[in-house]
Structure formats: C-alpha cells, structure tokens
Design a protein around this motif. Structure first.
Motif, PDB file in Angstrom:
ATOM      1  N   THR A   5       0.852  -1.179   0.000  1.00 11.90           N
ATOM      2  CA  THR A   5       0.000   0.000   0.000  1.00 11.90           C
ATOM      3  C   THR A   5       0.892   1.234   0.000  1.00 11.90           C
ATOM      4  OG1 THR A   5      -1.691  -1.184   1.238  1.00 11.90           O
ATOM      5  CG2 THR A   5      -1.800   1.231   1.264  1.00 11.90           C
ATOM      6  N   PRO A   6       0.720   2.115  -0.996  1.00 14.52           N
ATOM      7  CA  PRO A   6       1.575   3.307  -1.062  1.00 14.52           C
ATOM      8  C   PRO A   6       1.384   4.216   0.156  1.00 14.52           C
ATOM      9  CG  PRO A   6       0.456   2.965  -3.145  1.00 14.52           C
ATOM     10  CD  PRO A   6      -0.166   2.028  -2.158  1.00 14.52           C
ATOM     11  N   HIS A  57       5.215   2.275  -9.126  1.00  8.34           N
ATOM     12  CA  HIS A  57       4.292   3.003  -8.256  1.00  8.34           C
ATOM     13  C   HIS A  57       2.977   3.230  -9.007  1.00  8.34           C
ATOM     14  CE1 HIS A  57       2.633   6.033  -5.609  1.00  8.34           C
ATOM     15  NE2 HIS A  57       3.594   5.742  -4.727  1.00  8.34           N
ATOM     16  N   PRO A  58       1.828   3.121  -8.327  1.00  7.39           N
ATOM     17  CA  PRO A  58       0.548   3.340  -9.009  1.00  7.39           C
ATOM     18  C   PRO A  58       0.334   4.777  -9.500  1.00  7.39           C
ATOM     19  CG  PRO A  58       0.202   2.985  -6.654  1.00  7.39           C
ATOM     20  CD  PRO A  58       1.652   2.719  -6.934  1.00  7.39           C
ATOM     21  N   ASP A  59       1.158   5.726  -9.071  1.00  4.17           N
ATOM     22  CA  ASP A  59       1.073   7.096  -9.581  1.00  4.17           C
ATOM     23  C   ASP A  59       1.678   7.236 -10.984  1.00  4.17           C
ATOM     24  OD1 ASP A  59      -0.113   7.905  -7.231  1.00  4.17           O
ATOM     25  OD2 ASP A  59       1.626   9.008  -6.486  1.00  4.17           O
ATOM     26  N   ASN A  84       9.104   5.198  -8.151  1.00  2.00           N
ATOM     27  CA  ASN A  84       9.066   3.791  -7.783  1.00  2.00           C
ATOM     28  C   ASN A  84       8.490   3.607  -6.392  1.00  2.00           C
ATOM     29  OD1 ASN A  84      10.081   2.712 -10.143  1.00  2.00           O
ATOM     30  ND2 ASN A  84      12.184   2.667  -9.442  1.00  2.00           N
ATOM     31  N   LEU A  85       8.013   2.390  -6.149  1.00  2.00           N
ATOM     32  CA  LEU A  85       7.386   2.018  -4.892  1.00  2.00           C
ATOM     33  C   LEU A  85       8.258   0.987  -4.177  1.00  2.00           C
ATOM     34  CD1 LEU A  85       4.751   2.163  -3.133  1.00  2.00           C
ATOM     35  CD2 LEU A  85       3.907   0.241  -4.511  1.00  2.00           C
ATOM     36  N   ARG A  90       6.827   3.157   0.871  1.00  3.90           N
ATOM     37  CA  ARG A  90       7.398   4.478   0.597  1.00  3.90           C
ATOM     38  C   ARG A  90       7.736   4.566  -0.894  1.00  3.90           C
ATOM     39  NH1 ARG A  90      12.382   5.106   4.213  1.00  3.90           N
ATOM     40  NH2 ARG A  90      12.642   2.930   3.589  1.00  3.90           N
ATOM     41  N   TYR A  91       8.071   5.767  -1.350  1.00  8.64           N
ATOM     42  CA  TYR A  91       8.368   5.957  -2.760  1.00  8.64           C
ATOM     43  C   TYR A  91       9.705   6.685  -2.930  1.00  8.64           C
ATOM     44  CZ  TYR A  91       6.992  10.839  -2.190  1.00  8.64           C
ATOM     45  OH  TYR A  91       6.918  12.145  -1.781  1.00  8.64           O
TER      46      TYR A  91
END
Length: 174
Positions: A5-6, A57-59, A84-85, A90-91
């Motif tokens: 989960t981001p 990353h989902p963004d 990146n996730l 964390r990103y």
C-alpha cells in the motif's frame, strides 16, 4: 506477490550512489546492485527473476511504460523520470537511463541495463504534474487518450521533441 500500500513518505536517495539493475528482454530482473536492494527494501531472492514492475508506483501513468517499451524494443536507448514504490510502501523518484544489451554474435536484444540517479525537487514537481494529468486521462479515457495528450504536449515543446528528449531537457535545465 501483492503490491504494498503506497505511503506518502519519500525515500531520500544518496546523490553519490546509483541504483543499478539489469533485466532480460521480457523485463525480468537478472541483476540488481546493493543500493537497489537497500532502497527498494527487497532482497536479492525477491528481485532476481521478478518482473521489474515489482517497484512500479501506481502514480505512474501506463503510457510512460508503453513508450519506454516501444522505444527500447525498437533497439533505442531512452531516459525517463520514474516514481518507484518500495516494499514498505514508501516511494522514490529517479532519473533512469535505459540501455539495451545485445548479444555480441547476433546483435539481438537480450536485455536492458538501467542506472538511476537522483533528481531535483523542481524536476519532480514538473514531472509529477504531467504524470498526474496523464494518469487522470488514462483513468477516464484510457491509455490511447493519455498518449494523444502526451504527443500533443511534446509537439507544443517543439517539432523534434520526443519523450526521451523532454525527459533529458527537463532534467538538464531544471
């Protein structure tokens, strides 16, 4: 493996170190350096053989990866700014240089080498706004509409500007 989960927590990268990975022609990780493992939070056993999108990353808009794959599949190197996730949610933002690896005998593409370095906060602000717009378009109208928007955005920056060039220019001047 389920995606983490981001979290809205950024990993600050060491500007003196590079994240390095290599994949086969299908994008499965064949090599990763210690810094990649440290930042991503995955160990070598989790990364080797995994698809590189394990850290996606989902963004990130799908159109960015579509254009990346089209470019490198055509035998051309490309640069891109990527969010990146990490395994813990964390990103981290990176400027990635994707280079093609070819078989020395046949010339066939056998994989890809990627080295990543830090980027300035200003570049991240510019790119994150563009990526948010692309992602919103994708979610509403699909990847093709997002690609149309990106192509028109690039054309507005000049006739000879392509995705790789805009990434380089933004990184260089900001």
């Amino acid at each position: 493996m389920t995606k983490p989960t981001p979290l809205n927590v950024e990993i600050v990268l060491d500007p003196k170190r590079y994240i390095v990975s290599e994949t086969d022609a299908k994008g499965k990780i064949t090599y990763c350096n210690d810094y990649f493992m440290e930042v991503s939070g995955y160990n070598e056993e989790e990364l080797i053989g995994a698809p590189h999108n394990i850290v996606r990353h989902p963004d990130m808009p799908k159109v960015v990866f579509k254009l990346l794959w089209e470019t490198i599949s055509a035998g051309k190197n490309i640069n891109a700014v990527v969010k990146n996730l990490a395994k813990d949610g964390r990103y981290y933002w990176i400027f990635t240089e994707f280079e093609i690896r070819k078989d020395t005998d046949t010339g066939a593409v056998i994989g890809y080498h990627a080295s990543r370095k830090t980027i300035s906060k200003h570049v991240i602000e510019i790119i994150s706004e563009l990526y948010a717009e692309l992602l919103e378009i994708e979610n509403k109208d699909g990847v093709e509409a997002s690609q149309d928007y990106l192509v028109n955005f690039l054309k507005s920056k000049g006739d000879d500007v392509d995705f790789s060039n805009i990434m380089e220019e933004i990184h260089r001047f900001y």
